[in-house]
Scaffold this motif. Sequence first.
Motif, PDB file in Angstrom:
ATOM      1  N   GLN A  96       0.820  -1.204   0.000  1.00 15.81           N
ATOM      2  CA  GLN A  96       0.000   0.000   0.000  1.00 15.81           C
ATOM      3  C   GLN A  96       0.861   1.263   0.000  1.00 15.81           C
ATOM      4  O   GLN A  96       0.551   2.234  -0.675  1.00 15.81           O
ATOM      5  CB  GLN A  96      -0.953   0.005   1.188  1.00 15.81           C
ATOM      6  CG  GLN A  96      -2.046  -1.034   1.090  1.00 15.81           C
ATOM      7  CD  GLN A  96      -2.833  -1.176   2.385  1.00 15.81           C
ATOM      8  OE1 GLN A  96      -2.355  -0.847   3.460  1.00 15.81           O
ATOM      9  NE2 GLN A  96      -4.050  -1.690   2.270  1.00 15.81           N
ATOM     10  N   GLN A  97       1.973   1.225   0.752  1.00 12.65           N
ATOM     11  CA  GLN A  97       2.897   2.360   0.742  1.00 12.65           C
ATOM     12  C   GLN A  97       3.420   2.597  -0.675  1.00 12.65           C
ATOM     13  O   GLN A  97       3.429   3.730  -1.161  1.00 12.65           O
ATOM     14  CB  GLN A  97       4.088   2.114   1.679  1.00 12.65           C
ATOM     15  CG  GLN A  97       3.744   2.137   3.133  1.00 12.65           C
ATOM     16  CD  GLN A  97       4.918   1.731   4.007  1.00 12.65           C
ATOM     17  OE1 GLN A  97       6.007   1.414   3.523  1.00 12.65           O
ATOM     18  NE2 GLN A  97       4.695   1.728   5.309  1.00 12.65           N
ATOM     19  N   ASP A  98       3.835   1.512  -1.323  1.00 13.08           N
ATOM     20  CA  ASP A  98       4.339   1.626  -2.689  1.00 13.08           C
ATOM     21  C   ASP A  98       3.275   2.204  -3.605  1.00 13.08           C
ATOM     22  O   ASP A  98       3.553   3.088  -4.421  1.00 13.08           O
ATOM     23  CB  ASP A  98       4.778   0.256  -3.219  1.00 13.08           C
ATOM     24  CG  ASP A  98       5.974  -0.316  -2.484  1.00 13.08           C
ATOM     25  OD1 ASP A  98       6.630   0.427  -1.714  1.00 13.08           O
ATOM     26  OD2 ASP A  98       6.254  -1.515  -2.678  1.00 13.08           O
ATOM     27  N   LEU A  99       2.065   1.722  -3.467  1.00 10.01           N
ATOM     28  CA  LEU A  99       0.974   2.196  -4.301  1.00 10.01           C
ATOM     29  C   LEU A  99       0.738   3.689  -4.100  1.00 10.01           C
ATOM     30  O   LEU A  99       0.629   4.445  -5.070  1.00 10.01           O
ATOM     31  CB  LEU A  99      -0.302   1.406  -4.005  1.00 10.01           C
ATOM     32  CG  LEU A  99      -1.544   1.798  -4.794  1.00 10.01           C
ATOM     33  CD1 LEU A  99      -1.320   1.672  -6.287  1.00 10.01           C
ATOM     34  CD2 LEU A  99      -2.725   0.945  -4.356  1.00 10.01           C
ATOM     35  N   VAL A 100       0.667   4.136  -2.850  1.00  9.77           N
ATOM     36  CA  VAL A 100       0.445   5.564  -2.576  1.00  9.77           C
ATOM     37  C   VAL A 100       1.581   6.395  -3.160  1.00  9.77           C
ATOM     38  O   VAL A 100       1.343   7.390  -3.857  1.00  9.77           O
ATOM     39  CB  VAL A 100       0.309   5.823  -1.055  1.00  9.77           C
ATOM     40  CG1 VAL A 100       0.408   7.304  -0.733  1.00  9.77           C
ATOM     41  CG2 VAL A 100      -1.009   5.260  -0.543  1.00  9.77           C
ATOM     42  N   LEU A 101       2.807   5.986  -2.878  1.00 13.05           N
ATOM     43  CA  LEU A 101       3.952   6.768  -3.343  1.00 13.05           C
ATOM     44  C   LEU A 101       4.056   6.763  -4.868  1.00 13.05           C
ATOM     45  O   LEU A 101       4.276   7.809  -5.485  1.00 13.05           O
ATOM     46  CB  LEU A 101       5.241   6.250  -2.715  1.00 13.05           C
ATOM     47  CG  LEU A 101       5.330   6.420  -1.198  1.00 13.05           C
ATOM     48  CD1 LEU A 101       6.568   5.715  -0.656  1.00 13.05           C
ATOM     49  CD2 LEU A 101       5.321   7.876  -0.801  1.00 13.05           C
ATOM     50  N   MET A 102       3.886   5.608  -5.472  1.00 12.03           N
ATOM     51  CA  MET A 102       4.058   5.509  -6.920  1.00 12.03           C
ATOM     52  C   MET A 102       2.909   6.135  -7.695  1.00 12.03           C
ATOM     53  O   MET A 102       3.128   6.834  -8.682  1.00 12.03           O
ATOM     54  CB  MET A 102       4.254   4.052  -7.322  1.00 12.03           C
ATOM     55  CG  MET A 102       5.552   3.479  -6.833  1.00 12.03           C
ATOM     56  SD  MET A 102       5.673   1.710  -7.195  1.00 12.03           S
ATOM     57  CE  MET A 102       7.316   1.361  -6.607  1.00 12.03           C
ATOM     58  N   ARG A 103       1.690   5.881  -7.256  1.00 14.94           N
ATOM     59  CA  ARG A 103       0.542   6.402  -7.994  1.00 14.94           C
ATOM     60  C   ARG A 103       0.268   7.868  -7.673  1.00 14.94           C
ATOM     61  O   ARG A 103       0.089   8.689  -8.573  1.00 14.94           O
ATOM     62  CB  ARG A 103      -0.704   5.575  -7.704  1.00 14.94           C
ATOM     63  CG  ARG A 103      -1.928   6.098  -8.480  1.00 14.94           C
ATOM     64  CD  ARG A 103      -3.180   5.338  -8.163  1.00 14.94           C
ATOM     65  NE  ARG A 103      -3.140   4.040  -8.814  1.00 14.94           N
ATOM     66  CZ  ARG A 103      -3.883   3.007  -8.436  1.00 14.94           C
ATOM     67  NH1 ARG A 103      -4.699   3.107  -7.414  1.00 14.94           N
ATOM     68  NH2 ARG A 103      -3.805   1.853  -9.077  1.00 14.94           N
ATOM     69  N   HIS A 104       0.226   8.191  -6.391  1.00 13.72           N
ATOM     70  CA  HIS A 104      -0.239   9.525  -6.001  1.00 13.72           C
ATOM     71  C   HIS A 104       0.863  10.568  -5.871  1.00 13.72           C
ATOM     72  O   HIS A 104       0.584  11.754  -5.985  1.00 13.72           O
ATOM     73  CB  HIS A 104      -1.049   9.439  -4.711  1.00 13.72           C
ATOM     74  CG  HIS A 104      -2.242   8.542  -4.864  1.00 13.72           C
ATOM     75  ND1 HIS A 104      -3.328   8.880  -5.647  1.00 13.72           N
ATOM     76  CD2 HIS A 104      -2.506   7.318  -4.378  1.00 13.72           C
ATOM     77  CE1 HIS A 104      -4.215   7.903  -5.622  1.00 13.72           C
ATOM     78  NE2 HIS A 104      -3.737   6.934  -4.859  1.00 13.72           N
ATOM     79  N   VAL A 105       2.091  10.132  -5.609  1.00 12.99           N
ATOM     80  CA  VAL A 105       3.189  11.103  -5.509  1.00 12.99           C
ATOM     81  C   VAL A 105       3.948  11.172  -6.832  1.00 12.99           C
ATOM     82  O   VAL A 105       4.169  12.252  -7.365  1.00 12.99           O
ATOM     83  CB  VAL A 105       4.133  10.765  -4.332  1.00 12.99           C
ATOM     84  CG1 VAL A 105       5.300  11.741  -4.273  1.00 12.99           C
ATOM     85  CG2 VAL A 105       3.362  10.779  -3.008  1.00 12.99           C
ATOM     86  N   LEU A 106       4.317  10.010  -7.367  1.00 14.64           N
ATOM     87  CA  LEU A 106       5.072   9.992  -8.615  1.00 14.64           C
ATOM     88  C   LEU A 106       4.171  10.044  -9.852  1.00 14.64           C
ATOM     89  O   LEU A 106       4.644  10.339 -10.938  1.00 14.64           O
ATOM     90  CB  LEU A 106       5.970   8.751  -8.675  1.00 14.64           C
ATOM     91  CG  LEU A 106       7.087   8.703  -7.625  1.00 14.64           C
ATOM     92  CD1 LEU A 106       7.797   7.348  -7.665  1.00 14.64           C
ATOM     93  CD2 LEU A 106       8.076   9.844  -7.824  1.00 14.64           C
ATOM     94  N   GLY A 107       2.886   9.745  -9.676  1.00 12.66           N
ATOM     95  CA  GLY A 107       1.944   9.806 -10.798  1.00 12.66           C
ATOM     96  C   GLY A 107       2.070   8.668 -11.790  1.00 12.66           C
ATOM     97  O   GLY A 107       1.723   8.805 -12.958  1.00 12.66           O
ATOM     98  N   TRP A 108       2.525   7.509 -11.327  1.00 12.25           N
ATOM     99  CA  TRP A 108       2.728   6.379 -12.223  1.00 12.25           C
ATOM    100  C   TRP A 108       1.410   5.679 -12.547  1.00 12.25           C
ATOM    101  O   TRP A 108       0.493   5.630 -11.740  1.00 12.25           O
ATOM    102  CB  TRP A 108       3.668   5.362 -11.604  1.00 12.25           C
ATOM    103  CG  TRP A 108       5.085   5.830 -11.475  1.00 12.25           C
ATOM    104  CD1 TRP A 108       5.614   7.038 -11.862  1.00 12.25           C
ATOM    105  CD2 TRP A 108       6.162   5.091 -10.916  1.00 12.25           C
ATOM    106  NE1 TRP A 108       6.942   7.077 -11.571  1.00 12.25           N
ATOM    107  CE2 TRP A 108       7.319   5.907 -10.989  1.00 12.25           C
ATOM    108  CE3 TRP A 108       6.270   3.834 -10.349  1.00 12.25           C
ATOM    109  CZ2 TRP A 108       8.556   5.492 -10.539  1.00 12.25           C
ATOM    110  CZ3 TRP A 108       7.497   3.410  -9.886  1.00 12.25           C
ATOM    111  CH2 TRP A 108       8.632   4.231  -9.987  1.00 12.25           C
ATOM    112  N   SER A 109       1.382   5.076 -13.723  1.00 18.45           N
ATOM    113  CA  SER A 109       0.237   4.265 -14.144  1.00 18.45           C
ATOM    114  C   SER A 109       0.298   2.907 -13.452  1.00 18.45           C
ATOM    115  O   SER A 109       1.346   2.498 -12.939  1.00 18.45           O
ATOM    116  CB  SER A 109       0.277   4.054 -15.663  1.00 18.45           C
ATOM    117  OG  SER A 109       1.389   3.222 -16.002  1.00 18.45           O
TER     118      SER A 109
END
Length: 146
Positions: A96-109
Amino acid sequence: MTSHRTAPAGSDPAQGITALLEARYRDHADFAALIVTPEEAPQAVRAAVSQVAGCWQVVLSAPDAAAAAWQILRAALVARAAPQALAPVAHLTAAQQDLVLMRHVLGWSDTRITTVTGLDQAALAAATRALTGTAKPPTAHVPRQG
């Protein structure tokens, strides 16, 4: 997913894993810059890649080599992080941490997230549902009263 992998004859598995991880270097450095200083990120990623390469037997014997490599790499990066780096998401699971950081901070697909972390689409969807509170609770059988 392949359950067991062996290196081709004459090849160095550690070098192969290093080459694969280096192909994702920019993604790993972007993630690392969130939990260590941006200046330290390149060194942190290189050190983490070396750790993964040193565990090549574990990575190649895992059911999903990409996921195993990510877990080792992530643990190496988190070990270098300042204690407060993950504080805002400390209550979440690692996925979940990875998901938040990658999707919502880095904007990754989602595709990019699954490529970097080795998560499959179902695991990513489950992590998303858990984060958004849309996870379906287990259904209990309730006898009908008639």
